[in-house]
Design an enzyme around this catalytic site. Sequence first.
Site, PDB file in Angstrom:
ATOM      1  N   ARG A 262       0.903  -1.071  -0.056  1.00 48.22           N
ATOM      2  CA  ARG A 262      -0.089  -0.069  -0.043  1.00 48.22           C
ATOM      3  C   ARG A 262       0.714   1.217  -0.001  1.00 48.22           C
ATOM      4  O   ARG A 262       1.867   1.431   0.736  1.00 48.22           O
ATOM      5  CB  ARG A 262      -1.005  -0.008   1.162  1.00 48.22           C
ATOM      6  CG  ARG A 262      -2.087  -0.907   1.142  1.00 48.22           C
ATOM      7  CD  ARG A 262      -2.823  -1.098   2.427  1.00 48.22           C
ATOM      8  NE  ARG A 262      -3.971  -2.058   2.150  1.00 48.22           N
ATOM      9  CZ  ARG A 262      -4.676  -2.530   3.123  1.00 48.22           C
ATOM     10  NH1 ARG A 262      -4.658  -1.686   4.273  1.00 48.22           N
ATOM     11  NH2 ARG A 262      -5.786  -3.336   2.986  1.00 48.22           N
ATOM     12  N   ARG A 277       2.647   0.997  10.304  1.00 47.23           N
ATOM     13  CA  ARG A 277       2.246   1.331   8.986  1.00 47.23           C
ATOM     14  C   ARG A 277       3.233   1.347   8.005  1.00 47.23           C
ATOM     15  O   ARG A 277       3.888   2.211   7.962  1.00 47.23           O
ATOM     16  CB  ARG A 277       1.357   2.743   9.056  1.00 47.23           C
ATOM     17  CG  ARG A 277       0.307   3.333   7.957  1.00 47.23           C
ATOM     18  CD  ARG A 277      -0.205   4.454   8.193  1.00 47.23           C
ATOM     19  NE  ARG A 277      -0.909   4.405   9.113  1.00 47.23           N
ATOM     20  CZ  ARG A 277      -2.354   4.265   9.096  1.00 47.23           C
ATOM     21  NH1 ARG A 277      -2.968   3.780   7.979  1.00 47.23           N
ATOM     22  NH2 ARG A 277      -3.040   4.329  10.403  1.00 47.23           N
ATOM     23  N   GLU A 349      -6.543  -0.949  15.396  1.00 45.15           N
ATOM     24  CA  GLU A 349      -7.093  -2.042  14.320  1.00 45.15           C
ATOM     25  C   GLU A 349      -6.109  -3.104  13.893  1.00 45.15           C
ATOM     26  O   GLU A 349      -4.768  -2.895  13.517  1.00 45.15           O
ATOM     27  CB  GLU A 349      -7.379  -1.375  13.152  1.00 45.15           C
ATOM     28  CG  GLU A 349      -8.301  -1.990  12.127  1.00 45.15           C
ATOM     29  CD  GLU A 349      -8.289  -1.531  10.696  1.00 45.15           C
ATOM     30  OE1 GLU A 349      -7.905  -2.412   9.701  1.00 45.15           O
ATOM     31  OE2 GLU A 349      -8.165  -0.310  10.383  1.00 45.15           O
ATOM     32  N   SER A 352     -10.425  -6.101   9.825  1.00 43.87           N
ATOM     33  CA  SER A 352     -11.517  -5.480   9.433  1.00 43.87           C
ATOM     34  C   SER A 352     -12.208  -6.735   8.833  1.00 43.87           C
ATOM     35  O   SER A 352     -11.749  -7.322   7.685  1.00 43.87           O
ATOM     36  CB  SER A 352     -11.468  -4.362   8.246  1.00 43.87           C
ATOM     37  OG  SER A 352     -11.123  -3.375   8.951  1.00 43.87           O
ATOM     38  N   ARG A 391       1.018  -6.403  12.391  1.00 42.27           N
ATOM     39  CA  ARG A 391       0.354  -5.445  13.917  1.00 42.27           C
ATOM     40  C   ARG A 391       0.288  -6.662  14.825  1.00 42.27           C
ATOM     41  O   ARG A 391       0.344  -6.168  15.884  1.00 42.27           O
ATOM     42  CB  ARG A 391      -0.967  -4.981  13.509  1.00 42.27           C
ATOM     43  CG  ARG A 391      -0.542  -3.855  12.416  1.00 42.27           C
ATOM     44  CD  ARG A 391      -2.004  -3.038  12.357  1.00 42.27           C
ATOM     45  NE  ARG A 391      -1.647  -1.541  11.527  1.00 42.27           N
ATOM     46  CZ  ARG A 391      -2.535  -0.726  11.594  1.00 42.27           C
ATOM     47  NH1 ARG A 391      -3.654  -0.659  12.240  1.00 42.27           N
ATOM     48  NH2 ARG A 391      -2.152   0.357  10.742  1.00 42.27           N
TER      49      ARG A 391
END
Length: 430
Positions: A262, A277, A349, A352, A391
């Site tokens: 990403r 991130r 988070e 999801s 994560r």
Amino acid sequence: MHDIKIIRKNPAAFDAAMARRGLSGISKAVLAIDSERRAAIAKAEAALTERNAASKQVGAAKASGDEAEFERLRALVGEKKAEIAALEDEAKAKDAELRDMLMGLPNLPDNNVPDGADEDDNVEIKRWGNPRNFAFDAKEHYELAAVQDGMDFETAAKLSGSRFVVMSGAVARVHRALSQFMLDLHIDKHGLQETNVPVLVREEMMYGTGQLPKFGEDSYKTTDGWWLIPTAEVPLTNIVNGEVVDEATLPRRHVAHTLCFRSEAGSAGRDTSGMLRQHQFEKVEMVSITHPDESAAEHDAMTRRAEAILEALELPYRTVVLCTGDLGFGMKKTHDIEVWLPGQNMYREISSVSVAGDFQARRMNARFKPAAGGKPEFVHTLNGSGVAVGRCLIAVLENGQNEDGSVTLPAALHPYLGGKTGISAEGKLA
């Protein structure tokens, strides 16, 4: 993508649902283009009828020796041919314009998704585990003595730039163990089918799951037209792209461990320290292809599968329902699972889990053949992290940290580490 027939049938309901997304009066613009497209098609059909009639009369005029009528009819046929071509081009252009507009519109939120402006309006529905009370000030993952030699951001910056990491030694092994543990649990306990997929996909696959056209800047495109996947959702979901599958084969439940990429275009300045991130990361991704009647239940089941990973690793978490203002572009409903990070003293988070309904299926033209007969229907698609490996590594390190800088690892990982139970302050498995 949306069904134009449904918008035509009840534009007010469509507008009301879009208003929950912060978009107003959408149906008027959509139906205006649709009306122009249909008008061009109707005119083309009428001109075709006139041309066919004139073509039949040309022969009769020639046979009767009426040269003037023959020339008039022949000219009319030529005129109608040009008119039909122009109208067909207009219809195609309007069809492309309508498709582009529908492609750019987000999914309609489920009726029980809470209204809200942003993440502050998300609704917590579950909390599991109690955050540990530390007798010392908890550190963030990159500050721990145990990871200083195994998590190298400077070398990664030299190699690739910011938002990359080089992992080695015990840290790299624990990272690998986590992905293996997740796969085994999903396959052996949850019954998902392990699937190995490419991380380079064709552009139409990115359109199929909704990353394009709107979010191209969030992903990486190669010079020869392939896209690096932002998540295995893209190749896993597109397995049924253009297919008509038998109803008896549903649900199809896949799990894959892949690299993900990403650009983080919209996150400048956020989470720049550590590996929270990254531009390149790993995830274990779940995708389900279901019958429309089963997708809501499957959504809850997928959420439990992701939660089970964190529970087995003894990581406190909470689950929230995203409000309309925080809901992803292609999703009807999303559960975010947030793991407790003591170094930040907050939940972040880690997964999801979302249901798209038939939104992606329409874009992919993915359908199933009803066992009872009848026309093929669109499948429903769901996806969810099970979970983000990097994560999860952060959460394991921070929740297991000790005052001397060592880390105690959860029991579920011990079999994957040769019986080792922690990382010493010197960065060795112990």
